[in-house]
Scaffold this active site. Sequence first.
Site, PDB file in Angstrom:
ATOM      1  N   LEU A 190       4.181   5.621  -2.728  1.00 50.55           N
ATOM      2  CA  LEU A 190       3.569   6.775  -2.065  1.00 50.55           C
ATOM      3  C   LEU A 190       4.027   8.024  -2.803  1.00 50.55           C
ATOM      4  O   LEU A 190       5.158   8.085  -3.292  1.00 50.55           O
ATOM      5  CB  LEU A 190       4.023   6.875  -0.596  1.00 50.55           C
ATOM      6  CG  LEU A 190       3.534   5.826   0.401  1.00 50.55           C
ATOM      7  CD1 LEU A 190       4.098   6.136   1.788  1.00 50.55           C
ATOM      8  CD2 LEU A 190       2.020   5.764   0.454  1.00 50.55           C
ATOM      9  N   ASP A 191       3.163   9.026  -2.868  1.00 51.52           N
ATOM     10  CA  ASP A 191       3.566  10.293  -3.471  1.00 51.52           C
ATOM     11  C   ASP A 191       4.782  10.864  -2.744  1.00 51.52           C
ATOM     12  O   ASP A 191       4.947  10.665  -1.530  1.00 51.52           O
ATOM     13  CB  ASP A 191       2.419  11.311  -3.398  1.00 51.52           C
ATOM     14  CG  ASP A 191       1.207  10.883  -4.221  1.00 51.52           C
ATOM     15  OD1 ASP A 191       1.344   9.993  -5.080  1.00 51.52           O
ATOM     16  OD2 ASP A 191       0.119  11.449  -3.980  1.00 51.52           O
ATOM     17  N   ARG A 192       5.591  11.600  -3.475  1.00 51.91           N
ATOM     18  CA  ARG A 192       6.831  12.128  -2.904  1.00 51.91           C
ATOM     19  C   ARG A 192       6.630  12.922  -1.616  1.00 51.91           C
ATOM     20  O   ARG A 192       7.387  12.742  -0.654  1.00 51.91           O
ATOM     21  CB  ARG A 192       7.566  12.982  -3.951  1.00 51.91           C
ATOM     22  CG  ARG A 192       8.919  13.470  -3.488  1.00 51.91           C
ATOM     23  CD  ARG A 192       9.780  13.977  -4.615  1.00 51.91           C
ATOM     24  NE  ARG A 192      11.170  14.069  -4.161  1.00 51.91           N
ATOM     25  CZ  ARG A 192      12.219  14.107  -4.959  1.00 51.91           C
ATOM     26  NH1 ARG A 192      12.060  14.068  -6.268  1.00 51.91           N
ATOM     27  NH2 ARG A 192      13.447  14.191  -4.474  1.00 51.91           N
ATOM     28  N   VAL A 217       4.516  12.600   0.685  1.00 49.96           N
ATOM     29  CA  VAL A 217       3.815  11.811   1.706  1.00 49.96           C
ATOM     30  C   VAL A 217       4.807  10.910   2.430  1.00 49.96           C
ATOM     31  O   VAL A 217       5.702  10.332   1.814  1.00 49.96           O
ATOM     32  CB  VAL A 217       2.707  10.950   1.054  1.00 49.96           C
ATOM     33  CG1 VAL A 217       2.008  10.088   2.100  1.00 49.96           C
ATOM     34  CG2 VAL A 217       1.703  11.842   0.327  1.00 49.96           C
TER      35      VAL A 217
END
Length: 234
Positions: free
Chosen positions: A57-59, A61
């Site tokens: 997951l993107d940081r 998120v």
Amino acid sequence: MQPVYEDNHIIIVNKSPGEIVQGDKTGDEPLVETVRAYLKEKYAKPGNVFCGVVHRLDRPVGGLVIFAKTSKALTRLNEMFRNGQVKKTYLALTRNRPPHESERLVHYITSTERNNKSYASITPKKDSKPAALSYRLVGSSDRYHMLEINLETGRKHQIRVQLAAIGCPIKGDLKYGDRRSNPDGSISLQAHSIEFEHPVSHKMIRVEAPLPDDNLWQSFDYPPANSNADGHSD
């Protein structure tokens, strides 16, 4: 790091916004190492502990991330993700109301390392990859709207760039056009539920994360978190 499901082969944790799943140039401790340390302590394991990264997951998120505790599970989960056999549902808050109550979005996404950004177009571009998701509007307040998103492909920043492409950047996502950041540096996107056939036992697993403990998120009348998983099994 909050474990929400665990058995002999997998562990699913609720990632906090700001955590990185794998190590990067920042040198910050990644979530995979936090999970590895948790497993080592919980089971008093000597030596190295296996913990395989299945997806990311993107940081900024938050939400659910699966890790594999065995190489067999890692190999099979990697194949399941490649084949689209894992159903992932996200929740997003946007300032702008989407153009439709529900819609399937198909774009071609190009990513650049130079500025760590993705770009969506309706027609194919050089080095672009097809991306698809469907959304539905599940709630609105005076200022914000909650979207439930089913992700069909897993492109870099896909939900962020596809929602921005229809004029609905995610709250707090300055990179993709929102006008103000969130105080904690997060964006208002959560990997809320995940459903898949267990890579070893073949039983169906479905896990939901609780809504973020934040007044804005909690103000939406979204169905309470529940799970078909039993929390721990052999």
